[in-house]
Design a protein around this motif. Structure first.
Motif, short mmCIF file in Angstrom:
data_model
loop_
_atom_site.label_atom_id
_atom_site.label_comp_id
_atom_site.label_asym_id
_atom_site.label_seq_id
_atom_site.Cartn_x
_atom_site.Cartn_y
_atom_site.Cartn_z
N VAL A 187 46.55 -5.61 19.89
CA VAL A 187 45.10 -5.53 19.68
C VAL A 187 44.49 -6.86 20.08
N VAL A 188 43.46 -6.81 20.92
CA VAL A 188 42.73 -8.03 21.26
C VAL A 188 41.41 -8.02 20.48
N VAL A 189 41.15 -9.10 19.78
CA VAL A 189 39.88 -9.24 19.05
C VAL A 189 39.05 -10.27 19.81
N ILE A 190 37.80 -9.92 20.11
CA ILE A 190 36.93 -10.84 20.86
C ILE A 190 35.90 -11.45 19.92
N GLY A 191 36.04 -12.75 19.69
CA GLY A 191 35.10 -13.47 18.82
C GLY A 191 35.74 -13.83 17.49
N ALA A 192 35.81 -15.15 17.21
CA ALA A 192 36.36 -15.60 15.93
C ALA A 192 35.25 -15.99 14.97
#
Ligand code: FAD
Length: 491
Positions: free
Chosen positions: A9-14
């Motif tokens: 899973v790629v999450v964009i934005g921390a």
């Protein structure tokens, strides 16, 4: 029936939404890569430095610590050990234009005593009834609407909860709802100013948003015991990494790639491609739809976005302490109704109410014997087309004069950092507002941009543009909801 796929899973934005999604996913054993364009986690919950001072550049009113505890708890971490919090006392100091003050404190009886002193015994009795009603409304809303996944059909089918909310007055206008129960104008303001947190004037916000007043004036306002507000995203990032997530800072996602079966990966500005079976987009959505996302991901709910007002925030480094100053002081202007219409029309408020934050207990903020002071003034966003080159210096000057008149001294020559609507735009916020879409009825719950793309399997959304909305607890909840959908196999 969709296929169950268990790839990375790629999450964009921390920001807080993305971090929350990463914690929940990694804790359940999913391979997670989180990419963040900036060099630090936090997004809006950011930090800045000037001349030896450190400022928290985003949220300062931290409510509902149980939501943070639940986020850490998902990865087996204990809030008390990773991010000890202090309950502020008072939660807020409310300073009215007539010179009177109300300290908003914990405990029904303590608070009623303060109300009694300011407004008399009859209003204190009304306050206690109103406070119970706020609690009932909060109970009716929490599990059915705020903490619930609005992308699911069953999220819409809650007739009993809706009836309960309607009976509690939740679909009236906030100002009328509060004024029907409290008579002292100052107390009415104390329970309606929170409408600004959802981007609306009290006469336009639904009374369901009275729950925000329950969250802060009853539930309490907290502050990290060490490291200021920026310690929140740091702790989340640490817990996510410990759970196995890998976080890449200073890297921008440029394109979510798709194939016949939905998302396949994310192309970065470094040229690298991260394979993914699911992607959580947890950043500014209108900007994401302008290039990062495939056309098929379009959401009709974003066709005519109505943005929240923005803010002018000035942070000052002081070479003195401010003894007796509350952590949060809200200075109400003389005007009330009219100030909201100015904002709605894209003009600065004629006599704005100011939130002054003085984090004296944060020893990372200033050298010994010094302190920091931050002031937030609601301001129009950049969608109204104001001439900000001209307006920004005028508003700064006015704010400096107002602070001097309020007794904070001449702050014109002290070290400072300023964030105005054009600065929020440069930081990547559409319409120059870090508060996303406002929470009018047609941008609330099911009508807020969906947490999941219907046409692109594997594409999910988190953060303040999605439900439940703007703020620290909502952003954390949105991340958990996105993770839950992925973990249940909905890609
Ligand atoms: C001045 C201010 C005061 C506030 N006060 C309060 C308060 O008192 N109480 C409260 O509860 N809330 C408050 N808020 C609101 C709250 O901080 C936000 O609603 C919440 O933090 C939003 O989190 P998010 O994850 O949705 O978005 P963001 O914080 O905006 O995070 C999005 C992240 O995505 C990154 N990003 C964007 N595009 C890309 C890309 N292409 N590739 C990689 N990364 C990308 C950004 O750099 C950013 O870090 C305040 C906000 C501000 C700015």
């Amino acid at each position: 029936m969709e296929k169950t796929v268990r790839g990375p899973v790629v999450v964009i934005g921390a920001g807080l939404g993305g971090l929350s999604a990463a914690v929940h996913l990694a804790a359940r054993g999913r391979e997670v890569v989180l990419v963040e364009a900036r060099d630090v986690p936090g997004g809006c919950c950011g930090t800045a430095r000037a001349a030896g001072y450190r400022f928290d550049t985003g949220p300062s009113v931290l409510t509902m610590p149980e939501v943070l505890a639940e986020t850490f708890g998902a990865a087996g971490a204990d809030l008390e050990s990773v991010l000890p919090l202090r309950r502020l006392d008072p939660f807020y100091r409310l300073a009215f234009h007539d010179g009177s003050r109300l300290d908003v404190v914990g405990g029904a009886e303590r608070m009623a005593a303060n109300v009694r002193e300011l407004c008399g015994p009859a209003e204190a009795a009304r306050y206690l009834r109103f406070r119970r009603r706020l609690g009932e409304m909060f109970e009716a809303e929490w599990s059915s609407f705020i903490d619930a996944d609005m992308t699911r059909l069953r999220g819409m089918a809650r007739p009993y909860a809706l009836l309960k909310l309607a009976a509690a007055g939740g679909f009236r206008r906030l100002d009328r709802f509060v004024a029907s129960q409290l008579t002292d104008e100052r107390l009415v303001r104390a329970h309606t100013f929170q409408a600004l947190y959802v981007g609306l004037p009290p006469h336009k916000a639904l009374a369901i948003y009275a729950v925000v007043a329950h969250m802060d004036t009853v539930g309490g306002v907290y502050f990290p015991a060490r490291g200021g507000m920026h310690a929140v995203p740091h702790a989340l990032a640490t817990v996510a990494e410990k759970a196995g997530a890998s976080i890449h800072y200073g890297v921008r996602a440029e394109r979510v790639e798709t194939g016949a079966d939905g998302v396949t990966g994310v192309r970065l500005d470094t040229g690298e491609r991260l394979p993914a079976s699911s992607v959580v987009v947890a950043c500014d959505l209108p900007r994401a739809h302008a290039g990062l996302l495939p056309e098929a991901a379009g959401d009709w709910r974003l066709r005519r976005p109505r943005y929240s007002p923005s803010c002018l925030v000035m942070h000052f480094g002081l070479d003195r302490r401010l003894p007796g100053q509350a952590h949060h002081t809200l200075h109400f202007g003389r005007e009330w109704g009219t100030v909201f219409s100015a904002l709605a029309a894209g003009r600065p408020q004629p006599d704005p109410s100011l939130l002054v934050t003085c984090p004296e207990s944060d020893d990372t903020a200033a050298p010994a014997g010094h302190s920091t002071l931050s002031v937030l003034e609601p301001a129009p966003n950049t969608a109204g087309g104001a001439d900000w080159d001209r307006l920004a210096p005028q508003l700064e000057e006015r704010l400096l004069r107002r602070l001097a008149a309020l007794g904070y001294g001449d702050l014109s020559a002290v070290p400072r950092e300023t964030f105005d609507p054009p600065a929020w735009a440069r930081l990547g916020h559409s319409a120059g507002t870090p508060f996303a879409l406002d929470h009018r009825f047609r941008q609330t719950a099911w009508f807020r941009p969906s947490g999941r793309s219907r046409r692109v399997p594997g594409l999910h959304f988190a953060g303040m543009y999605t439900a439940p909305g703007v703020g620290v607890p909502p952003a954390l909840i949105s991340g958990r909801l996105a993770a839950a959908r992925i973990l249940e196999g909905a890609r």
